[in-house]
Design a protein around this motif. Structure first.
Motif, PDB file in Angstrom:
ATOM      1  N   ILE A   1      -6.400   5.722   2.200  1.00 58.87           N
ATOM      2  CA  ILE A   1      -5.706   6.985   1.936  1.00 58.87           C
ATOM      3  C   ILE A   1      -6.615   7.865   1.079  1.00 58.87           C
ATOM      4  O   ILE A   1      -7.246   7.383   0.130  1.00 58.87           O
TER       5      ILE A   1
ATOM      6  N   ALA B   1      -2.799  -0.624  -8.238  1.00 54.77           N
ATOM      7  CA  ALA B   1      -2.565  -0.040  -6.910  1.00 54.77           C
ATOM      8  C   ALA B   1      -3.870   0.096  -6.117  1.00 54.77           C
ATOM      9  O   ALA B   1      -3.873   0.664  -5.033  1.00 54.77           O
TER      10      ALA B   1
ATOM     11  N   ASP C   1      -5.968  11.704  -4.726  1.00 55.27           N
ATOM     12  CA  ASP C   1      -5.866  10.247  -4.783  1.00 55.27           C
ATOM     13  C   ASP C   1      -6.717   9.598  -3.699  1.00 55.27           C
ATOM     14  O   ASP C   1      -6.772  10.080  -2.570  1.00 55.27           O
TER      15      ASP C   1
ATOM     16  N   LEU D   1       0.835  -1.213   0.000  1.00 54.47           N
ATOM     17  CA  LEU D   1       0.000   0.000   0.000  1.00 54.47           C
ATOM     18  C   LEU D   1       0.868   1.261   0.000  1.00 54.47           C
ATOM     19  O   LEU D   1       0.607   2.208  -0.743  1.00 54.47           O
TER      20      LEU D   1
ATOM     21  N   LYS E   1      -6.029  11.912  -0.303  1.00 56.58           N
ATOM     22  CA  LYS E   1      -5.050  12.999  -0.166  1.00 56.58           C
ATOM     23  C   LYS E   1      -5.019  13.857  -1.412  1.00 56.58           C
ATOM     24  O   LYS E   1      -5.494  13.432  -2.471  1.00 56.58           O
TER      25      LYS E   1
ATOM     26  N   LEU F   1      -7.030   5.620  -2.147  1.00 56.45           N
ATOM     27  CA  LEU F   1      -6.472   4.270  -2.216  1.00 56.45           C
ATOM     28  C   LEU F   1      -7.174   3.324  -1.258  1.00 56.45           C
ATOM     29  O   LEU F   1      -7.588   3.727  -0.159  1.00 56.45           O
TER      30      LEU F   1
ATOM     31  N   LYS G   1      -7.264   8.233  -9.220  1.00 51.44           N
ATOM     32  CA  LYS G   1      -6.571   9.527  -9.241  1.00 51.44           C
ATOM     33  C   LYS G   1      -7.352  10.500 -10.112  1.00 51.44           C
ATOM     34  O   LYS G   1      -7.808  10.141 -11.201  1.00 51.44           O
TER      35      LYS G   1
ATOM     36  N   ALA H   1       2.465   1.578  -3.467  1.00 45.20           N
ATOM     37  CA  ALA H   1       1.451   1.958  -4.457  1.00 45.20           C
ATOM     38  C   ALA H   1       1.036   3.409  -4.258  1.00 45.20           C
ATOM     39  O   ALA H   1       0.896   4.175  -5.217  1.00 45.20           O
ATOM     40  N   ASN H   2       0.853   3.797  -3.005  1.00 45.06           N
ATOM     41  CA  ASN H   2       0.487   5.182  -2.690  1.00 45.06           C
ATOM     42  C   ASN H   2       1.523   6.137  -3.250  1.00 45.06           C
ATOM     43  O   ASN H   2       1.202   7.141  -3.876  1.00 45.06           O
TER      44      ASN H   2
ATOM     45  N   ALA I   1       3.490   5.672  -5.708  1.00 39.71           N
ATOM     46  CA  ALA I   1       3.502   5.663  -7.172  1.00 39.71           C
ATOM     47  C   ALA I   1       2.586   6.754  -7.742  1.00 39.71           C
ATOM     48  O   ALA I   1       2.730   7.174  -8.880  1.00 39.71           O
ATOM     49  N   LEU I   2       1.637   7.222  -6.919  1.00 45.22           N
ATOM     50  CA  LEU I   2       0.682   8.241  -7.378  1.00 45.22           C
ATOM     51  C   LEU I   2       1.199   9.655  -7.133  1.00 45.22           C
ATOM     52  O   LEU I   2       0.588  10.637  -7.562  1.00 45.22           O
TER      53      LEU I   2
ATOM     54  N   GLU J   1      -6.807  -0.630   0.565  1.00 47.33           N
ATOM     55  CA  GLU J   1      -5.853  -1.703   0.854  1.00 47.33           C
ATOM     56  C   GLU J   1      -6.364  -3.016   0.272  1.00 47.33           C
ATOM     57  O   GLU J   1      -5.584  -3.859  -0.157  1.00 47.33           O
TER      58      GLU J   1
END
Lengths: 453, 103
Positions: free
Chosen positions: B10, B66, B24, A242, B12, B26, B70, A245-246, A248-249, B28
């Motif tokens: 996440i 991922a 973004d 995670l 953000k 995300l 985005k 990957a996070n 990567a953004l 898990e």
């Protein structure tokens, strides 16, 4: 198996890292140690003013430990975007810091300075030759925009770093550079395929960000033929799929297409696999060379001079009518400024209201004010510093004393926390150049100077 | 209905260069990510509505590998220019937190 190991010490040189991390990271025998020195993120001021956004003391602390480690291990130490913005003063300040540390510690090495500040005549020539095009929604670059600019840098790719290594440099300080380039270059030079080398650079550019807990610290990358492994040296951190990957953004408009000076890194088919409870393997990235090599230009121009003040109100009567109060305030400032000879076209005043929409401005979806107090930052940008200071002083007084319907707080509407209350911020810059140029080759815009320290 | 703040790990925002801000989200758990993707609420149209920018100016990309979404949009004001409130663009994510996802 060909493996190239790289140790990045922090997100930005001067943000700090644990000394213990560096000891552990060095015990993993990196081929290269380094740190990114800058970013456009702190805004246009630093490129314009030729100053750094980190303190000299903290940059020196980070750099001293790195230079000692690199010399002891006989490996290169590379700083990209030196001094925060990579202009000539930023590069020279960082070089002075390196010489000072070397003197104090008795270190000696061959150092390369890679320059990235671009002269105005050279850029005018590129415009004439049709080598430039705009990014984002900028207009086409022209001579007038170039000449208005305070400072313009080109963003180098990996090639100048490799040239400096070929030239025998152990310490490389670079001007503005694409964040991953200082890592991608040496990895490619060591035989790592560009796709893995560029992705490795992306993982290294912000230190320990691809780990948890995410704080400025070291990150260690093992780059191999078709994958890389990301692991933080500090035992309190872990890289997890995670976290990787996070990251990567991070700071890119697309998560899958990363445009770099010589091509495009595609991460759409990447696989993030935990290979232990603290290391992640990344594979599946691809690299497509560009038909045309391009270098990004960043430039700023002076937009005026700024002064600000900070204050707050706890008065419910005023909070209940804050919008109309601020309109009245703006009009009072306009009349009083005109009376001392400053017309409205000579300044811009912005009042940010914290507790209402100070963070998101027009994007704020919550319209009702529920706070018992409001904070204000009053900003004036004037044609000269004197104008900014004068209008700001009047704005401060009006904010404190202006009348409003139902007013009980007849001695003053605002709490000012400081004396002096007005803060002169000096020249204000704005980004004015955000274009790409197609140079003859990846080196011509980035001359290298060598010295023995 | 769960909100983004209840189910994402996440959420953000940050500058993507001085003229754009990128947001973004995300997850898990890839299975949960796929459900959110299928729900179709997260889209360029949603960001256009939340931030008042034209839909064609929103670059929206689901990133399956991922388990992330985005969205990149033009900033209200370029970073550090007159009237900017967030030079780093790090606090523009909040309107997304309360978006409800029918799962």
């Amino acid at each position: 198996m060909n493996e190239y190991r790289m140790l990045s010490t922090s997100g930005i040189l001067g943000y700090g890292y644990a000394e213990e991390s560096l000891k552990i990271g060095m015990s993993w025998e990196p081929h290269l140690i380094g740190c990114d020195g800058g970013s456009t993120d702190p805004g246009p001021y630093y490129l314009g003013a030729g100053k750094s956004f980190v303190s000299r003391l903290s940059a020196k602390r980070d750099l001293r430990l790195m230079l000692q480690a690199a010399v002891a291990a006989k490996i290169p130490c590379i700083i990209g975007t030196a001094g925060g913005a990579g202009g000539a003063p930023h590069l020279q300040d960082t070089a002075a810091l390196v010489r000072e540390i070397a003197r104090e510690e008795g270190l000696s090495f061959r150092m390369a300075l890679i320059h990235s500040e671009q002269s105005k005549p050279s850029l005018e020539e590129r415009v004439r030759l049709g080598q430039t095009r705009p990014l984002a929604k900028m207009n086409s670059l022209d001579a007038e925009t170039i000449n208005r600019a305070e400072r313009i840098v080109g963003m180098m790719g990996p090639e100048p770093f490799n040239k400096a290594l070929d030239g025998g440099a152990q310490v490389i300080l670079a001007g503005r550079s694409s964040d991953p380039a200082q890592w991608a270059g040496p990895a490619i030079r060591a035989g790592i395929p560009p796709a893995v080398a560029w992705y490795a650079g992306k993982m290294l550019e912000c230190g320990a960000e691809p780990s948890v807990p995410k704080e400025p610290d070291n990150i260690f990358i093992r780059a191999r033929e078709d994958h890389l492994v990301c692991e933080p040296p500090n035992p309190i951190r872990r890289s997890t799929p995670l976290a990787v990957a996070n990251f990567a953004l991070h700071e890119n408009s697309s998560p899958i297409h990363h445009t770099e000076p010589g091509g495009l890194l595609d991460t759409s088919a990447c696989l993030f696999e935990a290979i232990s409870d603290r290391a992640v393997k990344v594979s599946g990235m691809t690299w497509t060379p560009a038909e045309q090599y391009t270098v990004k230009l960043e430039g700023v121009e002076r937009a005026g001079y700024r002064a600000i003040t900070v204050c707050g109100t706890r008065d419910p009567v005023l909070i209940g009518q804050i919008d109309s109060y601020l309109e009245t305030h703006r009009e009072k400032v306009r009349v009083k400024a005109a009376s001392f000879g400053v017309p409205p076209e000579d300044y811009t005043m912005v009042v940010r209201t914290y507790g209402k929409d100070g963070v998101m401005a027009a994007w704020e979806p919550v319209k009702a004010i529920t706070s018992h107090e409001l904070g204000f930052v009053i900003e004036v940008v004037g044609r000269t510093q004197d104008i900014a200071n004068a209008v700001l002083a009047m704005a401060r007084t009006s904010m404190l004393h202006a009348d409003f319907p139902g007013r009980l707080c007849k001695e003053g509407n605002m709490a000012f926390p400081f004396s002096p209350s007005d803060i002169e911020l000096g020249p204000m810059f704005r980004f004015s150049i955000f274009h790409v140029v197609a140079p003859r080759d990846p080196y011509e815009m980035f001359p290298i100077e060598y010295e023995t320290v | 209905m769960p909100r983004i703040r209840d189910i994402a790990q996440i959420c953000k925002s940050k500058n993507a260069g001085p003229f754009m801000v990128t947001i973004d989200v995300l997850f898990e758990d890839p299975a949960l990510y796929r459900k959110v993707k299928e729900a179709g609420v997260l889209s360029a149209a949603l960001f256009s509505r939340l931030y008042g920018v034209a839909e064609e100016d929103v670059l929206f990309t689901p990133y399956d590998t991922a388990s992330a979404f985005k969205a990149t949009l033009p900033r209200l004001v370029p970073a550090g220019d007159i009237g900017d409130t967030d030079v780093y663009g790090a606090q523009q994510h909040a309107p997304l937190l309360d978006v409800e996802i029918p799962l």
